[in-house]
Design an enzyme around this catalytic site. Structure first.
Site, PDB file in Angstrom:
ATOM      1  CG  ASP A  81      31.275  34.899  36.060  1.00  0.00           C
ATOM      2  OD1 ASP A  81      31.014  34.339  37.135  1.00  0.00           O
ATOM      3  OD2 ASP A  81      32.432  34.996  35.597  1.00  0.00           O
ATOM      4  CG  ASP A 256      37.341  33.964  31.702  1.00  0.00           C
ATOM      5  OD1 ASP A 256      37.678  33.801  30.500  1.00  0.00           O
ATOM      6  OD2 ASP A 256      37.090  35.080  32.158  1.00  0.00           O
TER       7      ASP A 256
HETATM    8  P1  13P Z   1      39.437  31.034  36.162  1.00  0.00           P
HETATM    9  O1  13P Z   1      40.193  32.309  36.240  1.00  0.00           O
HETATM   10  O2  13P Z   1      40.120  29.945  36.940  1.00  0.00           O
HETATM   11  O3  13P Z   1      39.178  30.596  34.775  1.00  0.00           O
HETATM   12  O4  13P Z   1      38.026  31.246  36.889  1.00  0.00           O
HETATM   13  C1  13P Z   1      36.943  31.810  36.172  1.00  0.00           C
HETATM   14  C2  13P Z   1      35.808  32.170  37.045  1.00  0.00           C
HETATM   15  O5  13P Z   1      35.725  31.829  38.201  1.00  0.00           O
HETATM   16  C3  13P Z   1      34.735  32.979  36.426  1.00  0.00           C
HETATM   17  O6  13P Z   1      33.764  33.351  37.345  1.00  0.00           O
HETATM   18  O1  G3H Z   2      35.822  35.718  37.392  1.00  0.00           O
HETATM   19  C1  G3H Z   2      35.949  36.509  36.466  1.00  0.00           C
HETATM   20  C2  G3H Z   2      35.916  36.030  35.087  1.00  0.00           C
HETATM   21  O2  G3H Z   2      37.113  35.388  34.774  1.00  0.00           O
HETATM   22  C3  G3H Z   2      35.552  37.141  34.146  1.00  0.00           C
HETATM   23  O3  G3H Z   2      36.630  37.977  33.928  1.00  0.00           O
HETATM   24  O4  G3H Z   2      35.646  40.214  34.407  1.00  0.00           O
HETATM   25  O5  G3H Z   2      37.741  39.965  33.041  1.00  0.00           O
HETATM   26  O6  G3H Z   2      35.520  39.294  32.107  1.00  0.00           O
HETATM   27  P1  G3H Z   2      36.366  39.463  33.331  1.00  0.00           P
HETATM   28 ZN    ZN Z   3      34.571  33.788  39.281  1.00  0.00          ZN
END
Ligand code: 13P
Ligand code: G3H
Ligand code: ZN
Length: 317
Positions: A81, A256
């Site tokens: 991600d 997330d």
């Molecule tokens: P949220 O913050 O809405 O859970 O989005 C997560 C996300 O886009 C991770 O790439």
């Molecule tokens: O879009 C981001 C995700 O919510 C991941 O968050 O970079 O804090 O792990 P993080």
């Molecule tokens: Zn994201």
């Protein structure tokens, strides 16, 4: 069983969205796999750069391999991600990832295309697919005017050109959502007109919706009642809007924040109510169960619940 992200998209497009959930630890992994097993839903487990650094690459990947053994019936893809170029290469070369996201959306259009295309070329050699991002996922506040709002969203013509030139396999589009717990202040929601316009120019092409947590009001209230200090105006995506987005080509939905809220609520309430306890496994067990229930419920809303056996027949597992 780990499958390619393409295999999941082929089954899902237009019918349901594949939930893509970020995990950082063992409890989230077990809850995620258990919830999807219960719902019989295919899913994507995604790892951010933050998760790779928090748990360590070996640990977070090993957790997923262990979860695969614990839940042999599950069918899922493994995704990086919000990767930068080097992290994408590391993941492509590792052989473990089904897909990577190259996030060069902060660059100008041409540079975003160039970086994405380099990653695509490398990914192709290893059978890995690539998600890219175009547009500003900043959230659209109520007090800005209509022209400003629309300027932040992904332009359909740009999206068509970006996909053609970068050769990416899926595209994260800005359609009104943003990351975190504070997405909307008021009655806003997804910009369906914009999603429809993008789909018209990119028929059949999988669109990805980041920032898709629903930030349930009850979670926020319970966290605050147990000593938290979240802004009570925290709002997320209305889960009842998922089916409409699915028909318009939204095939992967990233979540997330909602998982973090479950973790926070369970632990705050537990230690508030049992201040004498210091065995963290006690709230851990509750967290896994609550997270599994949350995931199973989410897959109903994404319409992916009950699709596991259809995917299995298609991929021959
Ligand atoms: P949220 O913050 O809405 O859970 O989005 C997560 C996300 O886009 C991770 O790439
Ligand atoms: O879009 C981001 C995700 O919510 C991941 O968050 O970079 O804090 O792990 P993080
Ligand atoms: Zn994201």
């Amino acid at each position: 069983m780990i499958v390619t992200t393409e295999q999941l998209y082929e089954q899902a497009y237009g019918k349901y969205a594949v939930g893509a959930y970020n995990i950082n630890n063992m409890e989230q992994a077990i809850g995620l796999f258990e919830g999807n097993a219960r719902a019989e839903a295919p899913f994507i487990v995604q790892i951010s750069k933050g998760a790779r650094s928090y748990a360590g690459v070996t640990m977070i990947e090993s957790i997923i391999r262990a979860a695969e053994k614990m839940f042999p019936k599950n069918i899922f893809a493994v995704h990086l991600d919000h990767g930068d170029e080097q992290t994408c290469y590391d993941c492509i070369d590792s052989g473990f990832y089904s897909s990577v996201m190259i996030d060069a959306s902060h660059e100008d259009f041409e540079e975003n295309v160039a970086i994405t295309n380099r990653v695509v070329k490398r990914a192709r050699t290893k059978g890995v697919s690539v998600e890219a991002e175009l547009g500003k996922l900043g959230g659209v506040e109520e007090d800005i005017n209509i022209d400003e709002k629309h300027a932040m969203l992904t332009d359909p013509g740009d999206a068509e050109r970006f996909v053609a030139e970068s050769e990416c396999d899926s595209l994260a589009v800005a359609i009104g959502t943003s990351h975190g717990a504070y997405k909307f202040s008021g009655g806003q929601g997804l910009h369906f007109d914009r999603i429809a316009a993008i789909q018209e120019l990119l028929p059949g092409f999988p669109l990805v919706m980041h920032g898709s947590s629903s930030v349930p009001r009850e979670e926020v209230e319970r966290i605050n009642a147990a000593g938290g200090g979240l802004d009570p105006s925290a709002r997320g995506v209305d889960v009842n809007e998922f089916p409409r987005a699915v028909k318009l080509g939204v095939t992967k939905v990233n979540i997330d924040t909602d998982g973090r809220l479950v973790w926070t609520r369970v632990h705050r309430e537990f230690f508030r109510d049992k201040p004498e306890v210091y065995d963290f496994r006690k709230p851990g067990v509750i967290m896994v169960e609550e997270y599994a229930g949350f995931i199973a419920g989410k897959s109903e809303k994404l319409l992916s619940a009950g699709e596991l056996e259809n995917v299995r027949s298609a991929v021959g597992g």
